[in-house]
Design an enzyme around this catalytic site. Sequence first.
Site, PDB file in Angstrom:
ATOM      1  N   CYS A 115       0.844  -1.200   0.000  1.00 25.97           N
ATOM      2  CA  CYS A 115       0.000   0.000   0.000  1.00 25.97           C
ATOM      3  C   CYS A 115       0.880   1.251   0.000  1.00 25.97           C
ATOM      4  O   CYS A 115       1.758   1.395   0.839  1.00 25.97           O
ATOM      5  CB  CYS A 115      -0.896   0.002   1.235  1.00 25.97           C
ATOM      6  SG  CYS A 115      -1.756   1.565   1.446  1.00 25.97           S
ATOM      7  N   CYS A 124      -3.290  -0.089   8.964  1.00 24.52           N
ATOM      8  CA  CYS A 124      -2.567  -1.357   9.062  1.00 24.52           C
ATOM      9  C   CYS A 124      -1.262  -1.083   9.798  1.00 24.52           C
ATOM     10  O   CYS A 124      -0.705  -0.003   9.679  1.00 24.52           O
ATOM     11  CB  CYS A 124      -2.213  -1.894   7.679  1.00 24.52           C
ATOM     12  SG  CYS A 124      -3.631  -2.279   6.644  1.00 24.52           S
ATOM     13  N   CYS A 198      -8.071   1.308  -0.641  1.00 26.98           N
ATOM     14  CA  CYS A 198      -7.417   0.757   0.545  1.00 26.98           C
ATOM     15  C   CYS A 198      -7.421  -0.743   0.303  1.00 26.98           C
ATOM     16  O   CYS A 198      -8.490  -1.331   0.122  1.00 26.98           O
ATOM     17  CB  CYS A 198      -8.205   1.113   1.803  1.00 26.98           C
ATOM     18  SG  CYS A 198      -7.825   0.036   3.200  1.00 26.98           S
ATOM     19  N   GLN A 322     -19.511  -8.762  11.856  1.00 29.90           N
ATOM     20  CA  GLN A 322     -18.073  -9.015  11.744  1.00 29.90           C
ATOM     21  C   GLN A 322     -17.567  -8.557  10.377  1.00 29.90           C
ATOM     22  O   GLN A 322     -18.220  -8.801   9.362  1.00 29.90           O
ATOM     23  CB  GLN A 322     -17.799 -10.513  11.935  1.00 29.90           C
ATOM     24  CG  GLN A 322     -18.168 -11.035  13.308  1.00 29.90           C
ATOM     25  CD  GLN A 322     -17.147 -10.667  14.382  1.00 29.90           C
ATOM     26  OE1 GLN A 322     -16.124 -10.043  14.104  1.00 29.90           O
ATOM     27  NE2 GLN A 322     -17.433 -11.043  15.608  1.00 29.90           N
ATOM     28  N   GLU A 372     -27.922  -8.089  24.195  1.00 29.36           N
ATOM     29  CA  GLU A 372     -27.117  -7.125  23.453  1.00 29.36           C
ATOM     30  C   GLU A 372     -27.570  -5.710  23.826  1.00 29.36           C
ATOM     31  O   GLU A 372     -28.748  -5.462  24.029  1.00 29.36           O
ATOM     32  CB  GLU A 372     -27.312  -7.406  21.950  1.00 29.36           C
ATOM     33  CG  GLU A 372     -26.995  -6.294  20.984  1.00 29.36           C
ATOM     34  CD  GLU A 372     -25.526  -5.878  20.952  1.00 29.36           C
ATOM     35  OE1 GLU A 372     -24.650  -6.746  20.919  1.00 29.36           O
ATOM     36  OE2 GLU A 372     -25.285  -4.653  20.980  1.00 29.36           O
ATOM     37  N   ASP A 420     -19.047 -12.751  23.646  1.00 25.91           N
ATOM     38  CA  ASP A 420     -18.217 -12.133  22.607  1.00 25.91           C
ATOM     39  C   ASP A 420     -18.202 -10.625  22.845  1.00 25.91           C
ATOM     40  O   ASP A 420     -18.778  -9.858  22.076  1.00 25.91           O
ATOM     41  CB  ASP A 420     -18.829 -12.478  21.227  1.00 25.91           C
ATOM     42  CG  ASP A 420     -17.999 -11.941  20.074  1.00 25.91           C
ATOM     43  OD1 ASP A 420     -16.881 -11.448  20.308  1.00 25.91           O
ATOM     44  OD2 ASP A 420     -18.477 -12.022  18.934  1.00 25.91           O
ATOM     45  N   CYS A 447     -11.973 -10.263  20.623  1.00 25.60           N
ATOM     46  CA  CYS A 447     -11.127  -9.557  19.653  1.00 25.60           C
ATOM     47  C   CYS A 447      -9.943  -8.921  20.368  1.00 25.60           C
ATOM     48  O   CYS A 447      -9.206  -8.135  19.781  1.00 25.60           O
ATOM     49  CB  CYS A 447     -11.934  -8.521  18.871  1.00 25.60           C
ATOM     50  SG  CYS A 447     -12.768  -7.339  19.929  1.00 25.60           S
TER      51      CYS A 447
HETATM   52  N1  SAH Z   1     -21.371 -11.619  18.774  1.00 28.44           N
HETATM   53  C1  SAH Z   1     -21.581 -10.612  17.789  1.00 28.44           C
HETATM   54  C2  SAH Z   1     -21.164  -9.220  18.218  1.00 28.44           C
HETATM   55  C3  SAH Z   1     -19.817  -9.082  18.849  1.00 28.44           C
HETATM   56  S1  SAH Z   1     -19.219  -7.429  19.013  1.00 28.44           S
HETATM   57  C4  SAH Z   1     -20.924 -10.979  16.491  1.00 28.44           C
HETATM   58  O1  SAH Z   1     -20.100 -11.874  16.437  1.00 28.44           O
HETATM   59  O2  SAH Z   1     -21.258 -10.379  15.477  1.00 28.44           O
HETATM   60  C5  SAH Z   1     -19.644  -6.979  20.618  1.00 28.44           C
HETATM   61  C6  SAH Z   1     -21.080  -6.590  20.800  1.00 28.44           C
HETATM   62  O3  SAH Z   1     -21.254  -6.268  22.169  1.00 28.44           O
HETATM   63  C7  SAH Z   1     -21.529  -5.370  20.016  1.00 28.44           C
HETATM   64  O4  SAH Z   1     -22.671  -5.712  19.271  1.00 28.44           O
HETATM   65  C8  SAH Z   1     -21.879  -4.338  21.096  1.00 28.44           C
HETATM   66  O5  SAH Z   1     -22.984  -3.528  20.756  1.00 28.44           O
HETATM   67  C9  SAH Z   1     -22.206  -5.221  22.269  1.00 28.44           C
HETATM   68  N2  SAH Z   1     -22.034  -4.643  23.604  1.00 28.44           N
HETATM   69  C10 SAH Z   1     -21.123  -3.744  24.034  1.00 28.44           C
HETATM   70  N3  SAH Z   1     -21.247  -3.527  25.351  1.00 28.44           N
HETATM   71  C11 SAH Z   1     -22.259  -4.304  25.788  1.00 28.44           C
HETATM   72  C12 SAH Z   1     -22.855  -4.523  27.072  1.00 28.44           C
HETATM   73  N4  SAH Z   1     -22.422  -3.884  28.140  1.00 28.44           N
HETATM   74  N5  SAH Z   1     -23.860  -5.396  27.140  1.00 28.44           N
HETATM   75  C13 SAH Z   1     -24.311  -6.047  26.036  1.00 28.44           C
HETATM   76  N6  SAH Z   1     -23.790  -5.881  24.810  1.00 28.44           N
HETATM   77  C14 SAH Z   1     -22.775  -5.024  24.678  1.00 28.44           C
END
Ligand code: SAH
Length: 490
Positions: A115, A124, A198, A322, A372, A420, A447
């Site tokens: 790039c 990056c 990009c 994602q 969520e 997650d 992540c």
């Molecule tokens: N499992 C999903 C999203 C993961 S990202 C996937 O794989 O697509 C993390 C997520 O946590 C986001 O959607 C964000 O909005 C949510 N989040 C952040 N803080 C939070 C909280 N305190 N309670 C519940 N959800 C939350």
Amino acid sequence: MSKRKNNASFKKSNKEQKQHGKKKNHAAQKHQAKPQGNQGNSPNQGKKAVTAELTCNGFSNDGKGLVDWEGKQLKVPYLLPGETAEIAITKKGKYYNTKLKRVLKPSKDRAKPPCPYYYDCGGCQLQHMNSSAQDQLKQNTVDHLMKPFVKPEPIMTMDHPWDYRNKNHMTFGLTRNRQIIGGLYAQNTHRIIDMDRCIIHDPKADQIVHTIKGMMKSFKMIPYNEDSGQGFLRHVLIKVGKASGEIMVVLVAASPIFKGKNNFVKALTKEHPEISTILLNINDKDTSMVLGDQEKVLYGKGTITDTLCGMKFEISPKSFYQINPAQTEKLYGRAVEMAELTGKETVIDAYCGIGTIGLIASQKAGKVIGVELNKDAVRDAIRNSKRNGVNNARFYQGDAGEFMVQMANHGDKADVVILDPPRNGSDEAFLSSVVKLKPKRVVYVSCNPETQARDMKYLVKNGYTVEEIQPVDMFPQTHHVESVAKLVRK
Ligand code: SAH
């Protein structure tokens, strides 16, 4: 595209950054480098710069080279282990800024960044390393952090580690000669690098942004100026369904008044018939967030769908999805495997976003409860369960920690908890409720392996054992690495 020399073209000065843009952190540009700890990427800014010839003896987790200098360990961006280089060091308050001036003895792992904007952009951090060195760095990072638990599996890599991002946004501005420019911000600044491509973005998405940039003048879409608050168009956000081919274009504007919008939509969709929907998002706040609260659909249905692990998902402008679906399928595949579902279990999908993991797991579970925070994402999750004919999943809006506390207090049962969370990890309310609920298995998708390790330490102290850890490279060319872990109750 401009040509840039390899290795030693680390020319940008901080003065230049100050002249061109406000120095502020841009939280919304998630994949962009943030200022890292004590040594910023920014070049010398103090008065007493010294140049030292040093040899790199290791890596930081964020992909910077480590050197020892006068009894201190310093991080140097773009430097690789084993390399000897001239490094400019500037003391700034309590901290030191380092800048790689010239590599004297390059590593065999050094690659020419494909790039042309690499050293300016900062989105990056690892393009100066070849693929196998990137893989090794991420593996080592996870191995090191997970030492107290179990040896992680070999990282799941990506065959073609480019063009993968399904969500991109570019920002617009005017030069001093009032020429329209658009692209990504230079690292740690709000100075726009004018670019058409990009190389980790979806190529079609970048083509659409390029077309819009070309149309702006004739449609009198003046780029918004953050300092004066004048102008109209702030950003263009594009989401692409990699499997479905559907494309969403979100024009983020400072005002709801968009004269000529019908003609604009007509012209853009004529040029790009692959566009499925166009929205106008109004963001009139002085903020680093890309999207504002108000939204107007200009074309199509306002959402797109994509297929992941054989299920269809609806995606709206604001909901989390994602950004690398090819690697997400591998990640989710491993997560569901680790959950060891037999068809009877009650599964909690915490931080569920638009319900992806929970809905995929629902096919093998008794029932799924998703929680969520983002209400748009929850609405999408509910729609997604209907769309896929899933009738054993329920989704709730709220803080995952509070929700789990309530479940624990009500004496509810769960066999498997999948979580997650975002980069900062989970919290004690959530984790202590997991301990109270006593699920047989916890599958922790993360992540940020650093916060994952921190949270797993808590679970291990409170009756769980980590059985498996799987790193996945979801974000090639960047220092980020995803990791999924299986914990079982002793
Ligand atoms: N499992 C999903 C999203 C993961 S990202 C996937 O794989 O697509 C993390 C997520 O946590 C986001 O959607 C964000 O909005 C949510 N989040 C952040 N803080 C939070 C909280 N305190 N309670 C519940 N959800 C939350």
